[in-house]
Design a protein around this motif. Sequence first.
Motif, PDB file in Angstrom:
ATOM      1  N   ALA A   7       0.830  -1.205   0.000  1.00 12.58           N
ATOM      2  CA  ALA A   7       0.000   0.000   0.000  1.00 12.58           C
ATOM      3  C   ALA A   7       0.865   1.255   0.000  1.00 12.58           C
ATOM      4  O   ALA A   7       0.576   2.221  -0.711  1.00 12.58           O
ATOM      5  N   GLY A   8       1.938   1.244   0.796  1.00 10.87           N
ATOM      6  CA  GLY A   8       2.839   2.392   0.821  1.00 10.87           C
ATOM      7  C   GLY A   8       3.541   2.598  -0.508  1.00 10.87           C
ATOM      8  O   GLY A   8       3.729   3.739  -0.955  1.00 10.87           O
ATOM      9  N   ALA A  11       0.926   4.037  -2.912  1.00  6.79           N
ATOM     10  CA  ALA A  11       0.577   5.407  -2.524  1.00  6.79           C
ATOM     11  C   ALA A  11       1.712   6.372  -2.844  1.00  6.79           C
ATOM     12  O   ALA A  11       1.476   7.470  -3.365  1.00  6.79           O
ATOM     13  N   VAL A  14       1.847   6.901  -6.717  1.00  8.30           N
ATOM     14  CA  VAL A  14       0.689   7.641  -7.223  1.00  8.30           C
ATOM     15  C   VAL A  14       0.751   9.097  -6.779  1.00  8.30           C
ATOM     16  O   VAL A  14       0.488  10.023  -7.574  1.00  8.30           O
ATOM     17  N   VAL A  15       1.089   9.340  -5.510  1.00  7.30           N
ATOM     18  CA  VAL A  15       1.194  10.716  -5.014  1.00  7.30           C
ATOM     19  C   VAL A  15       2.279  11.476  -5.779  1.00  7.30           C
ATOM     20  O   VAL A  15       2.097  12.637  -6.160  1.00  7.30           O
ATOM     21  N   ALA A  41       8.176   7.211   0.814  1.00  3.08           N
ATOM     22  CA  ALA A  41       7.133   6.295   1.295  1.00  3.08           C
ATOM     23  C   ALA A  41       7.739   4.988   1.777  1.00  3.08           C
ATOM     24  O   ALA A  41       7.332   4.444   2.815  1.00  3.08           O
TER      25      ALA A  41
END
Length: 407
Positions: A7-8, A11, A14-15, A41
């Motif tokens: 997930a990290g 994320a 994408v960020v 991240a």
Amino acid sequence: MQFTTEAGTLAGAVVGIALSAYLQLEPGKAMALAVFCLLLAWIVVEGTPAARRAWASRERRNEASAIFWRRIGTKLVGLAALLGVVVIACSVFPFFTESAAVRWFIEAGHTTILISIALAAATILYIVATDQIAEEPDDYLHQVGRAVLMQDFREEDVLFALRLLAIKCFFLVLMFSGGMAALTDLADKPAWAFPVLSAAWFEGLMRLVFLLDVVLAAGGYIATFKLFGWHVRATETTALGWLVCLICYEPFFPAISHAFVPYGDGPGWETVIQEGSAIFILWSVATLACTVIYVWATVAFGPRFSNLTHRGIITSGPYRFIKHPAYVSKNISWWLFAFPSFIASGLAEGLARAGMLAIVSLIYVMRARAEERMLSRDPAYRDYAESVAAHGLLAMAKRRLASKPAA
């Protein structure tokens, strides 16, 4: 923890991509920002606890300060020598001199100087820190320094360092340049600018997925930090292993594909499947889904992604079900994309082009076999392979078929 890392990873990438698009940065800076967000991240999600554990469990070594700083100095000499090789390669070989990544870094001017100074200071601090916590501080970097200083050295460690340098340089430049090109394509032809479920819309989504993949890959080649347990344990040593890997990438594959396996030269989809039809949508969704699974496999690696290396055994994500989900899904997507064109080409030409694509798939089979041979030296990989054989997709399918009553 595995889910948190995945997930990290997703994320962070994408960020980074979204932030670079919002700021409307030029491709080089946008790619650098996306990779920076990804690395940040990884450090927050996985790296920080690992560093704390490593520092807390470090072994105290009773050694004189002079010995410690002499070893640090030798490591810095080794690092300088390896960086010198990088500079020479990036100044001589057209693959590097003509790459978008190297050109952008050189043309950055004062920014390049500031980045280089900051990286140099951070690198010195990092080498000192990792030497303090390492169980065996006499690593390959120390051995390269000893070789440069014409002292006794371990040849296998120096060769390992050179292989690792070649892998990082080649693939980092390739992925960073690919990311810059993908960012340019995304800005020029974003998926949201086209009608939903149209051919251009699907192509835009594929470009977005490809961008995510190269950002993840570029971050992986940078994040070989021993402090966080992301370092390379071993590299491929066989000529066949290197050959079947490198042949899949630029500049080798385009040349070989054009000369020997031009399976993509033929009629397009529209000659067989009408755009907007139910079959077109189902076929496009299936192709896109395979590509998403391919990127999911990259996400599962987190900061450990790298070709031709062993950086830990990955058992999460799609690797829970099959040993080579990236290769399998990528090849299925290629076959799905090309199959309508094979039909439109007629029987003889269609079979010939299908045979060409089969050769490409065979290369990936050989690549998977080579990776398995390298990784099988690690007992953890052998345990993983046995687990997939017993509980993976094929095992589940066999049990399902065996449980069906006879007709």
